[in-house]
Design a protein around this motif. Structure first.
Motif, mmCIF file in Angstrom:
data_model
loop_
_atom_site.group_PDB
_atom_site.id
_atom_site.type_symbol
_atom_site.label_atom_id
_atom_site.label_comp_id
_atom_site.label_asym_id
_atom_site.label_seq_id
_atom_site.Cartn_x
_atom_site.Cartn_y
_atom_site.Cartn_z
ATOM 1 N N GLN A 1 -7.242 8.431 1.997
ATOM 2 C CA GLN A 1 -6.673 7.502 1.016
ATOM 3 C C GLN A 1 -5.469 6.768 1.589
ATOM 4 O O GLN A 1 -5.280 5.570 1.340
ATOM 5 C CB GLN A 1 -6.279 8.266 -0.254
ATOM 6 C CG GLN A 1 -7.467 8.731 -1.083
ATOM 7 C CD GLN A 1 -7.068 9.629 -2.231
ATOM 8 O OE1 GLN A 1 -6.013 10.284 -2.194
ATOM 9 N NE2 GLN A 1 -7.895 9.700 -3.256
ATOM 10 N N TRP A 2 -4.636 7.499 2.367
ATOM 11 C CA TRP A 2 -3.510 6.837 3.022
ATOM 12 C C TRP A 2 -4.006 5.783 4.006
ATOM 13 O O TRP A 2 -3.442 4.681 4.094
ATOM 14 C CB TRP A 2 -2.646 7.866 3.754
ATOM 15 C CG TRP A 2 -1.607 8.520 2.907
ATOM 16 C CD1 TRP A 2 -1.532 9.828 2.549
ATOM 17 C CD2 TRP A 2 -0.469 7.881 2.298
ATOM 18 N NE1 TRP A 2 -0.433 10.060 1.748
ATOM 19 C CE2 TRP A 2 0.242 8.885 1.581
ATOM 20 C CE3 TRP A 2 0.003 6.574 2.281
ATOM 21 C CZ2 TRP A 2 1.401 8.603 0.864
ATOM 22 C CZ3 TRP A 2 1.167 6.292 1.559
ATOM 23 C CH2 TRP A 2 1.840 7.300 0.865
ATOM 24 N N ALA A 3 -5.064 6.126 4.768
ATOM 25 C CA ALA A 3 -5.612 5.158 5.727
ATOM 26 C C ALA A 3 -6.112 3.910 5.002
ATOM 27 O O ALA A 3 -5.861 2.778 5.430
ATOM 28 C CB ALA A 3 -6.736 5.805 6.527
ATOM 29 N N GLY A 4 -6.816 4.124 3.884
ATOM 30 C CA GLY A 4 -7.285 2.970 3.118
ATOM 31 C C GLY A 4 -6.144 2.145 2.550
ATOM 32 O O GLY A 4 -6.196 0.904 2.568
ATOM 33 N N ALA A 5 -5.101 2.837 2.063
ATOM 34 C CA ALA A 5 -3.948 2.112 1.520
ATOM 35 C C ALA A 5 -3.258 1.286 2.601
ATOM 36 O O ALA A 5 -2.849 0.141 2.359
ATOM 37 C CB ALA A 5 -2.963 3.092 0.887
ATOM 38 N N VAL A 6 -3.127 1.874 3.803
ATOM 39 C CA VAL A 6 -2.491 1.143 4.901
ATOM 40 C C VAL A 6 -3.303 -0.088 5.264
ATOM 41 O O VAL A 6 -2.758 -1.182 5.493
ATOM 42 C CB VAL A 6 -2.329 2.066 6.128
ATOM 43 C CG1 VAL A 6 -1.930 1.255 7.361
ATOM 44 C CG2 VAL A 6 -1.283 3.139 5.855
ATOM 45 N N ILE A 7 -4.623 0.060 5.296
ATOM 46 C CA ILE A 7 -5.482 -1.081 5.642
ATOM 47 C C ILE A 7 -5.373 -2.176 4.591
ATOM 48 O O ILE A 7 -5.215 -3.362 4.908
ATOM 49 C CB ILE A 7 -6.944 -0.614 5.802
ATOM 50 C CG1 ILE A 7 -7.075 0.292 7.030
ATOM 51 C CG2 ILE A 7 -7.883 -1.812 5.919
ATOM 52 C CD1 ILE A 7 -8.442 0.937 7.170
ATOM 53 N N VAL A 8 -5.444 -1.775 3.321
ATOM 54 C CA VAL A 8 -5.400 -2.776 2.239
ATOM 55 C C VAL A 8 -4.028 -3.463 2.185
ATOM 56 O O VAL A 8 -3.931 -4.695 2.140
ATOM 57 C CB VAL A 8 -5.733 -2.112 0.889
ATOM 58 C CG1 VAL A 8 -5.487 -3.089 -0.259
ATOM 59 C CG2 VAL A 8 -7.171 -1.635 0.879
ATOM 60 N N VAL A 9 -2.959 -2.643 2.190
ATOM 61 C CA VAL A 9 -1.617 -3.213 2.107
ATOM 62 C C VAL A 9 -1.302 -4.033 3.360
ATOM 63 O O VAL A 9 -0.750 -5.139 3.276
ATOM 64 C CB VAL A 9 -0.566 -2.099 1.913
ATOM 65 C CG1 VAL A 9 0.845 -2.672 1.988
ATOM 66 C CG2 VAL A 9 -0.768 -1.409 0.578
ATOM 67 N N GLY A 10 -1.689 -3.494 4.535
ATOM 68 C CA GLY A 10 -1.445 -4.238 5.769
ATOM 69 C C GLY A 10 -2.184 -5.562 5.794
ATOM 70 O O GLY A 10 -1.632 -6.594 6.202
#
Length: 342
Positions: free
Chosen positions: A44-53
């Motif tokens: 979930q953190w990886a997905g959040a980083v991708i989306v936010v980034g």
């Protein structure tokens, strides 16, 4: 239909052609709950980083395009011609960055890193490992973490006071304190140039641009005093039984302001270091770390001295960040009081 409940495992009256297997009677063990890091799991953190980034990259691209379109307009071209991003300092303003300023800059950054580190520990700590109290006042007990935060704060304030005294006694104050209202239109011009990725022409050895000047002024004369005032209000250094003084800044207001001020320092450090490295790293680092520069902005462009000192300073800061823990703090705290451990 019979009222009696039929046994679900009774033999069928006919030969089955499909067998259910073990899954019909044996339930698989539930999968373990995935480990969470804060509110999210690793994926979930990886997905959040991708989306936010991705969102930040898109917003940055749109900002650059918008800034370049604005600067292509005749009115904005005339505006940036009249206000290139910096105004002339008074004739008495000193030229260059002295060595003492470089040392102050490093020591301030080092202490600020420890303040952020200790402040995060104070905010997260739930079960203190150790307490500190003065030798003659056992009632004045505070956690070791808070003592470390206050001790580093005190060093930071002493360093800051020395910096301000030297700043005004040497005339260097004119570099970071606005001396003309032209600072505001020049700052707007510099922001547009930064946003377009067409950096404003400058030579920090002689004069900062107006965005730098306003930023440094805000850090030294606004954010630092605000952090100090709110920090004192939250500590036991605040005078007791002073209702009028308490109404000037309440405990709750200080608590709400103190943490965002720390976040402001974090954002400033990230943006400041990024722009220093992106707008001429060797030249800028030579200015502030090696006290080398010239009225020619291209001087010392191939000199790596400032960069080497900068790397060494980062290593010292990282070492301080890692070393800042109870094992190191306890013997230091015992020099100034008594430490009791759980």
């Amino acid at each position: 239909m019979s009222d009696e409940k039929e046994d679900a495992r009774a033999p069928l009256p006919f030969r089955p052609t499909v067998f259910p297997g073990a899954a019909a009677s044996v339930r698989p063990a539930p999968r373990p709950e995935p480990r969470r890091y804060g509110p999210f799991t690793r994926w979930q953190w990886a997905g959040a980083v991708i989306v936010v980034g991705g969102g930040l990259l898109f917003a940055a691209a749109m900002t650059v395009l918008a800034a370049r379109w604005l600067l292509s307009l005749d009115a904005l071209r005339d505006f940036t011609a009249d206000y290139p991003g910096a105004y002339a300092l008074p004739a008495s303003a000193p030229v260059g960055i002295p060595a003492w300023l470089g040392w102050q800059h490093f020591f301030n950054a080092f202490l600020l890193v420890l303040i952020i580190r200790s402040g995060m520990q104070v905010r997260r700590e739930k079960r203190p490992r150790a307490f500190w109290h003065p030798r003659r006042d056992r009632k004045g007990r505070i956690t070791l973490t808070l003592w470390g935060h206050l001790a580093v704060d005190l060093l930071w304030l002493v360093n800051g006071a020395m910096y301000v005294v030297l700043l005004f006694s040497t005339g260097q104050w004119m570099r970071i304190v606005p001396t003309s209202l032209d600072v505001f239109p020049n700052a707007l011009s510099a922001v547009l140039q930064y946003a377009s990725l067409d950096w404003p022409t400058e030579n920090g050895w002689v004069n900062y641009n107006s965005v730098q000047q306003l930023s440094y002024f805000a850090v030294v004369f606004l954010a630092a005093p605000l952090a100090t005032l709110t920090g004192v209000r939250l500590s036991k250094l605040w005078p007791k039984n002073t209702p009028r003084l308490d109404r000037v800044i309440t405990f709750e207001a200080a608590r709400r302001i103190h943490f965002p001020v720390m976040l402001f320092f974090v954002v400033f450090i990230v943006v400041h270091v990024t722009l220093v490295l992106a707008t001429g790293a060797l030249r800028n680092l030579n200015h502030v770390y090696a006290a080398q520069g010239s009225v020619d902005p291209n001087a010392y462009a191939d000199n790596w001295l400032g960069f080497g000192i900068f790397v060494a300073s980062i290593a010292v800061m990282l070492a301080g960040w890692i070393a800042y823990r109870p094992r190191v703090l306890i013997p230091i705290a015992r020099l100034f009081g008594t430490v009791t451990e759980r």
